[in-house]
Design a protein around this motif. Structure first.
Motif, PDB file in Angstrom:
ATOM      1  N   PHE A 122       0.603  -1.118  -0.053  1.00  0.00           N
ATOM      2  CA  PHE A 122       0.039  -0.030   0.083  1.00  0.00           C
ATOM      3  C   PHE A 122       0.888   1.308  -0.057  1.00  0.00           C
ATOM      4  O   PHE A 122       0.509   2.236  -0.817  1.00  0.00           O
ATOM      5  CB  PHE A 122      -0.824  -0.112   1.177  1.00  0.00           C
ATOM      6  N   LEU A 123       1.861   1.382   0.840  1.00  0.00           N
ATOM      7  CA  LEU A 123       2.707   2.447   0.967  1.00  0.00           C
ATOM      8  C   LEU A 123       3.573   2.462  -0.232  1.00  0.00           C
ATOM      9  O   LEU A 123       3.897   3.628  -0.969  1.00  0.00           O
ATOM     10  CB  LEU A 123       3.553   2.236   2.082  1.00  0.00           C
ATOM     11  N   THR A 124       4.003   1.507  -0.901  1.00  0.00           N
ATOM     12  CA  THR A 124       4.793   1.336  -2.092  1.00  0.00           C
ATOM     13  C   THR A 124       3.819   2.030  -3.180  1.00  0.00           C
ATOM     14  O   THR A 124       4.390   2.583  -4.161  1.00  0.00           O
ATOM     15  CB  THR A 124       5.130   0.070  -2.318  1.00  0.00           C
ATOM     16  N   GLY A 125       2.704   1.530  -3.355  1.00  0.00           N
ATOM     17  CA  GLY A 125       1.850   2.005  -4.619  1.00  0.00           C
ATOM     18  C   GLY A 125       1.027   3.288  -4.334  1.00  0.00           C
ATOM     19  O   GLY A 125       0.129   3.483  -5.123  1.00  0.00           O
ATOM     20  N   ARG A 126       1.405   3.970  -3.506  1.00  0.00           N
ATOM     21  CA  ARG A 126       0.653   5.187  -3.329  1.00  0.00           C
ATOM     22  C   ARG A 126       1.240   6.419  -4.574  1.00  0.00           C
ATOM     23  O   ARG A 126       0.220   7.238  -4.867  1.00  0.00           O
ATOM     24  CB  ARG A 126       0.957   6.069  -1.886  1.00  0.00           C
ATOM     25  N   LYS A 127       2.185   5.916  -5.201  1.00  0.00           N
ATOM     26  CA  LYS A 127       2.393   6.909  -6.273  1.00  0.00           C
ATOM     27  C   LYS A 127       1.449   6.821  -7.360  1.00  0.00           C
ATOM     28  O   LYS A 127       1.203   5.734  -7.907  1.00  0.00           O
ATOM     29  CB  LYS A 127       3.800   6.581  -7.042  1.00  0.00           C
ATOM     30  N   ASP A 128       0.907   7.801  -7.913  1.00  0.00           N
ATOM     31  CA  ASP A 128      -0.233   7.798  -8.925  1.00  0.00           C
ATOM     32  C   ASP A 128       0.191   7.612 -10.181  1.00  0.00           C
ATOM     33  O   ASP A 128       1.099   8.101 -10.854  1.00  0.00           O
ATOM     34  CB  ASP A 128      -0.801   9.327  -8.970  1.00  0.00           C
ATOM     35  N   GLY A 129      -0.566   6.604 -11.022  1.00  0.00           N
ATOM     36  CA  GLY A 129      -0.183   6.154 -12.405  1.00  0.00           C
ATOM     37  C   GLY A 129       1.095   5.407 -12.480  1.00  0.00           C
ATOM     38  O   GLY A 129       1.559   4.717 -11.700  1.00  0.00           O
ATOM     39  N   GLY A 130       1.437   5.073 -13.654  1.00  0.00           N
ATOM     40  CA  GLY A 130       2.769   4.595 -13.934  1.00  0.00           C
ATOM     41  C   GLY A 130       4.047   5.289 -13.593  1.00  0.00           C
ATOM     42  O   GLY A 130       4.064   6.404 -13.245  1.00  0.00           O
ATOM     43  N   ALA A 190       7.614   6.651 -15.090  1.00  0.00           N
ATOM     44  CA  ALA A 190       8.509   6.854 -16.225  1.00  0.00           C
ATOM     45  C   ALA A 190       9.873   6.116 -16.038  1.00  0.00           C
ATOM     46  O   ALA A 190      10.039   5.981 -14.821  1.00  0.00           O
ATOM     47  CB  ALA A 190       8.676   8.443 -16.334  1.00  0.00           C
ATOM     48  N   GLN A 191      10.519   6.026 -16.777  1.00  0.00           N
ATOM     49  CA  GLN A 191      11.944   5.389 -16.716  1.00  0.00           C
ATOM     50  C   GLN A 191      12.887   5.847 -15.901  1.00  0.00           C
ATOM     51  O   GLN A 191      13.282   5.285 -15.126  1.00  0.00           O
ATOM     52  CB  GLN A 191      12.813   5.371 -18.203  1.00  0.00           C
ATOM     53  N   GLY A 192      12.843   7.131 -15.659  1.00  0.00           N
ATOM     54  CA  GLY A 192      13.564   7.957 -14.728  1.00  0.00           C
ATOM     55  C   GLY A 192      13.148   7.809 -13.381  1.00  0.00           C
ATOM     56  O   GLY A 192      13.963   7.602 -12.132  1.00  0.00           O
ATOM     57  N   GLU A 193      11.933   7.756 -13.283  1.00  0.00           N
ATOM     58  CA  GLU A 193      11.289   7.480 -11.928  1.00  0.00           C
ATOM     59  C   GLU A 193      11.273   6.199 -11.415  1.00  0.00           C
ATOM     60  O   GLU A 193      11.467   5.941 -10.093  1.00  0.00           O
ATOM     61  CB  GLU A 193       9.700   7.715 -11.957  1.00  0.00           C
ATOM     62  N   ILE A 194      11.454   5.053 -12.196  1.00  0.00           N
ATOM     63  CA  ILE A 194      12.009   3.695 -11.983  1.00  0.00           C
ATOM     64  C   ILE A 194      13.176   3.659 -11.247  1.00  0.00           C
ATOM     65  O   ILE A 194      13.424   2.879 -10.266  1.00  0.00           O
ATOM     66  CB  ILE A 194      11.659   2.646 -13.177  1.00  0.00           C
ATOM     67  N   TRP A 195      14.164   4.276 -11.996  1.00  0.00           N
ATOM     68  CA  TRP A 195      15.383   4.292 -11.489  1.00  0.00           C
ATOM     69  C   TRP A 195      15.597   4.944  -9.995  1.00  0.00           C
ATOM     70  O   TRP A 195      16.084   4.545  -8.975  1.00  0.00           O
ATOM     71  CB  TRP A 195      16.417   5.086 -12.376  1.00  0.00           C
ATOM     72  N   ASN A 196      14.663   6.155  -9.769  1.00  0.00           N
ATOM     73  CA  ASN A 196      14.666   6.555  -8.624  1.00  0.00           C
ATOM     74  C   ASN A 196      13.990   5.647  -7.583  1.00  0.00           C
ATOM     75  O   ASN A 196      14.466   5.807  -6.322  1.00  0.00           O
ATOM     76  CB  ASN A 196      13.790   7.913  -8.518  1.00  0.00           C
ATOM     77  N   PHE A 197      12.880   4.995  -8.043  1.00  0.00           N
ATOM     78  CA  PHE A 197      12.233   3.995  -6.989  1.00  0.00           C
ATOM     79  C   PHE A 197      13.254   3.122  -6.401  1.00  0.00           C
ATOM     80  O   PHE A 197      13.239   2.621  -5.380  1.00  0.00           O
ATOM     81  CB  PHE A 197      11.252   3.364  -7.949  1.00  0.00           C
ATOM     82  N   LEU A 213       3.996  -3.612 -11.311  1.00  0.00           N
ATOM     83  CA  LEU A 213       2.460  -3.486 -10.845  1.00  0.00           C
ATOM     84  C   LEU A 213       1.908  -2.349 -10.849  1.00  0.00           C
ATOM     85  O   LEU A 213       0.690  -2.156 -10.970  1.00  0.00           O
ATOM     86  CB  LEU A 213       2.657  -4.348  -9.272  1.00  0.00           C
ATOM     87  N   ILE A 214       2.553  -1.104 -10.523  1.00  0.00           N
ATOM     88  CA  ILE A 214       2.142   0.200 -10.489  1.00  0.00           C
ATOM     89  C   ILE A 214       1.716   0.563 -11.697  1.00  0.00           C
ATOM     90  O   ILE A 214       0.621   1.130 -11.877  1.00  0.00           O
ATOM     91  CB  ILE A 214       3.082   0.955  -9.669  1.00  0.00           C
ATOM     92  N   ARG A 215       2.536   0.180 -12.756  1.00  0.00           N
ATOM     93  CA  ARG A 215       2.331   0.576 -14.040  1.00  0.00           C
ATOM     94  C   ARG A 215       0.564  -0.069 -14.578  1.00  0.00           C
ATOM     95  O   ARG A 215       0.107   0.336 -15.386  1.00  0.00           O
ATOM     96  CB  ARG A 215       3.222   0.132 -15.107  1.00  0.00           C
TER      97      ARG A 215
END
Length: 333
Positions: free
Chosen positions: A64-72, A74-81, A145-147
């Motif tokens: 739940f806490l991991t998935g709070r980010k809205d929507g998919g 982006a490639q740069g955000e995945i690296w940040n994640f 899963l978020i995407r």
């Protein structure tokens, strides 16, 4: 079901309550009594099921806490994640693995499997730290899963495919720790619920409680001591964790908890990482010889010390991460 922003806020109080109670049960009861000579009475049909439920709830909250980010992402955000989870979760996990080795709780081979994240696929995994190793594996697939969660049919399809891959691997190799399969649906449910309004009507809450009660039925014919790795317990882990989550999110939303609850919740991860080495080390320093004195000593001396140490470590590590982030953003200052 269309996505909504209604569930995006942290709703910190209910989550603090659930994290604190779940971790206190594991660290202050389920594992604590392992260090006494009072026998194994705490291992019984009731507590085995409660333990599966407590761990499932913690996994669901992680999703739940991991998935709070809205929507998919982006490639740069995945690296940040991944970078964020590496520093916040993996590094403390790797350090704790070293402490488990020093304390003689796990051997080198098992711990190497743990820190290289292959332990759950080549059982046995590290004692106790298997849970963190599993959560890290779930984080690896979280961006996918978020995407996909915006499309319910596609999301269910992806989850079925992941579960099917696990079953196929286990049928071919027989090496997987089945707790990976047991708790994956809970993590996926947490990510799915993160951007949706939780049902709050009395009818819906009664319905999910009924489902959770019925999900216990398949476990009744199974040996209780095997439930933590038994797929017959998967419905209970799934529906039981969702039922508790929904009820607490509604009942505790207006709760004004004591500050110590928030601090305990924030330190819960470090408490899980540190409690077994510290229980053992404090036993080596001094331990009552009589059984009647052992539980009070562990409960009122060792457990508070572990809580304080975990809180201090969490605060120190949070400051380190802030310092590191500052150095990354402004390296020449």
């Amino acid at each position: 079901m269309a996505e909504t922003h209604a569930a995006l806020p942290m709703r910190k109080v209910p989550i603090d309550v659930m994290r604190a109670v779940s971790m206190l049960y594991i660290v202050g009861y389920w594992h604590l009594l392992d260090y006494t000579n009072v026998g194994t009475w705490h291992y019984n049909p009731f507590t085995y099921r409660i333990t599966v439920g407590a761990l499932a709830l913690f996994v669901l909250i992680s999703g739940f806490l991991t998935g709070r980010k809205d929507g998919g992402l982006a490639q740069g955000e995945i690296w940040n994640f991944y970078r964020t989870r590496f520093w916040r979760i993996y590094v403390p996990f790797a350090i704790a693995s070293g402490l488990f080795l020093v304390a003689g709780i796990n051997d080198t081979v098992v711990l190497v499997k743990g820190v290289t994240l292959v332990a759950m696929f080549f059982a046995p995994p590290p004692f106790t730290l298997w849970f963190v190793s599993m959560i890290v594996l779930f984080y690896l697939i979280a961006p996918l899963l978020i995407r996909m969660r915006g499309n319910e049919v596609a999301y269910i399809g992806v989850c079925i495919a992941i579960a099917g891959a696990m079953i196929l691997y286990q049928s071919v190799t027989g090496r997987m720790d089945m707790r990976l399969m047991l708790y994956f649906p809970c993590f996926a449910a947490g990510i799915f619920l993160a951007t949706r309004s939780l049902p709050s009507s009395t009818l819906s809450l009664v319905g999910v409680q009924l489902l959770s009660a019925l999900s216990l039925v398949p476990t009744l014919a199974r040996p209780s001591y095997e439930l933590q790795g038994d797929l017959w317990a998967a419905p209970w882990a799934f529906f039981g964790s969702i039922a508790v989550f929904m009820v607490v999110m509604r009942a505790a939303r207006n709760l004004n908890p004591p500050a110590i609850l928030t601090q305990f919740s924030e330190a819960s991860f470090f408490m899980y990482l540190l409690h077994r080495p510290f229980y053992r080390w404090m036993q080596n320093v001094w331990f009552p010889s009589t059984e009647k004195a052992q539980i009070p000593y562990l409960l009122f001396v060792c457990l508070p010390i572990i809580g304080i140490v975990a809180w201090l470590c969490q605060r120190a590590y949070a400051r380190f991460l802030q310092w590191r982030e500052f150095r990354v953003v402004a390296p020449n200052q």
